[in-house]
Structure formats: C-alpha cells, structure tokens
Scaffold this motif. Structure first.
Motif, PDB file in Angstrom:
ATOM      1  N   ASN A 140      52.210  27.760  12.348  1.00 18.64           N
ATOM      2  CA  ASN A 140      53.534  27.173  12.161  1.00 18.64           C
ATOM      3  C   ASN A 140      53.465  25.906  11.310  1.00 18.64           C
ATOM      4  N   ALA A 144      55.486  25.243   7.914  1.00 17.71           N
ATOM      5  CA  ALA A 144      56.421  24.132   7.764  1.00 17.71           C
ATOM      6  C   ALA A 144      56.069  23.272   6.554  1.00 17.71           C
ATOM      7  N   ASP A 163      64.559  22.436   8.374  1.00 17.21           N
ATOM      8  CA  ASP A 163      64.333  23.047   9.683  1.00 17.21           C
ATOM      9  C   ASP A 163      64.815  24.494   9.694  1.00 17.21           C
ATOM     10  N   LEU A 164      66.009  24.731   9.153  1.00 12.39           N
ATOM     11  CA  LEU A 164      66.539  26.094   9.088  1.00 12.39           C
ATOM     12  C   LEU A 164      65.666  26.974   8.203  1.00 12.39           C
ATOM     13  N   THR A 166      62.548  26.679   7.537  1.00  9.80           N
ATOM     14  CA  THR A 166      61.281  26.954   8.225  1.00  9.80           C
ATOM     15  C   THR A 166      61.454  28.079   9.233  1.00  9.80           C
ATOM     16  N   HIS A 167      62.539  28.049   9.991  1.00  4.77           N
ATOM     17  CA  HIS A 167      62.795  29.121  10.954  1.00  4.77           C
ATOM     18  C   HIS A 167      63.031  30.457  10.245  1.00  4.77           C
ATOM     19  N   LEU A 168      63.713  30.417   9.114  1.00  2.59           N
ATOM     20  CA  LEU A 168      63.920  31.650   8.348  1.00  2.59           C
ATOM     21  C   LEU A 168      62.593  32.208   7.852  1.00  2.59           C
ATOM     22  N   TRP A 169      61.696  31.332   7.439  1.00  3.49           N
ATOM     23  CA  TRP A 169      60.382  31.781   6.966  1.00  3.49           C
ATOM     24  C   TRP A 169      59.595  32.428   8.100  1.00  3.49           C
ATOM     25  N   TYR A 170      59.559  31.755   9.263  1.00  7.09           N
ATOM     26  CA  TYR A 170      58.855  32.341  10.402  1.00  7.09           C
ATOM     27  C   TYR A 170      59.426  33.718  10.736  1.00  7.09           C
ATOM     28  N   GLY A 171      60.750  33.796  10.733  1.00  7.95           N
ATOM     29  CA  GLY A 171      61.391  35.067  11.058  1.00  7.95           C
ATOM     30  C   GLY A 171      61.073  36.149  10.050  1.00  7.95           C
TER      31      GLY A 171
END
Length: 214
Positions: A140, A144, A163-164, A166-171
C-alpha cells in the motif's frame, strides 16, 4: 502413522532431498491455503497434494500456523520485491503499467500468492495477521507513493484527490487479480497486453509504453 500414510509418503517423496521436499510441501500448502483460506485450509489436504504423510508437515513446520506463516512470508516477499522493481522510471501512466506488469509476472502460475497476503479468514489477532499486515502495508505504501508522485507531476495537490486516487488504484489492482482468477488460462503476457490496450483507449494522448518482451 497409518498404512495409507506410509504408502502415500513412500510413493511421493521417498529418497527426495529435504530441501526439495520442503519446497514441494510449501507449493502444495500455498495452493491449498490460497484457494480455501487459512480457516478452511487443511494440513491433511496439503499432505495429500504433496504426496507425504501429515506428520511430516509438523516435523518440518511445527504446526498449521508455522506452515501458513512460511507460505505467507514467501508470497509477500515475492510481491513486494516485484512492485519495488517497478518503481524506477517516469511517474506517469507508464508507472502503473510497470507496476501491473511486475505484479502479473510475479503471480503467473501463483495467483494464490495474492490470496495468502490478503486472506480475510486469518484470525484478527496473532502472528499470521501481523505478518500479512506488514506485506499489505508495504504494498500500500508503494502504491500511495506512486499515486502521489503521479498527481504531483500533474500539479494536483488536493489531499482528498490523492486519497481517492490511491483507493481507486488499490481497487483496480485487486480487481485485475480477481478477474485473472476467473480466467486462469490467461498468461502474464496476455494480462499485460490487455491492460496496455485498455490504457491506450482511456489515455489515447499518452498511452502506456509497449510492454512487448525483448
């Protein structure tokens, strides 16, 4: 040891060097736990997959937890090393391509490694969950950093945007691996080319670099 266990062990690994037998057990365990999770994974099934006796697992690894922890550490280390190898280079869309390429190549024929690191059936407390968290946090963190550098190069400074993103990338990475599990006939090269084609459609002005192997 029962008669059947003796037969299985003798047929499968008699005369095999210890290191080779250990690798055989770990490969069987990674597949077993990767498919079923820690909670449902069975050392008896691992033994059957490896062609050994169940007591031999405890002789080598001490317990189910010891066996799982060894599998987890190997899987997590492989994934972290793969992502680390993709961090050098431009902080643009090609970084995402490099990272996914590294992940796909690390997971080829070993999709269960991802499941080991992100196993939702691990006990909430204890060394197994703690070990998984170490690998998850490092993956992670690198994600990030990559997102932040990409947005910084595009002069996007809003923290919540980062932040958004980063979450989109993880998803996106998790979804790509999940999709691959449903299409296991796909090779790493095919997954890489598929991402490249999609990226070219989404970013026609700056498509991902060609990932054709040299």
């Amino acid at each position: 040891m029962g008669k059947q266990e003796k037969v299985t062990r003798g047929v499968g690994t008699k005369g095999m060097p210890r290191k080779e037998r250990e690798r055989l057990i770990l490969d069987a365990a990674a597949e077993e736990f990767g498919k079923k999770g820690y909670a449902r994974g069975s050392t008896a099934d691992v033994a059957a997959r490896a062609g050994i006796s169940k007591p031999m697992i405890y002789e080598y690894f001490g317990s189910k937890d010891g066996l799982y922890l060894t599998c987890l550490q190997q899987a997590g280390s492989r994934l972290v090393a793969a992502v680390e190898s993709a961090q050098e280079g431009p902080s643009d869309i090609t970084r995402a391509a490099r990272t996914l390429e590294a992940v796909f190549r690390a997971l080829e024929s070993r999709l269960h490694d991802w499941e080991l690191v992100y196993d939702s059936t691990l006990p909430a407390d204890g060394p197994l969950h703690a070990a998984a968290v170490v690998h998850r946090r490092e993956l992670n963190r690198m994600g990030a950093v990559g997102v932040a550098e990409f947005l910084g190069s595009a002069q996007v400074a809003e923290p919540l945007d980062a932040d958004l993103a980063t979450h989109l990338w993880y998803g996106a990475v998790s979804a790509a691996v999940a999709w691959w599990r449903h299409h296991p006939e796909q090779t790493a090269d095919e997954m890489i080319y598929r991402f490249e084609r999609i990226s070219a459609v989404l970013h026609p002005e700056k498509s991902a670099k060609s990932l054709t192997p040299s």
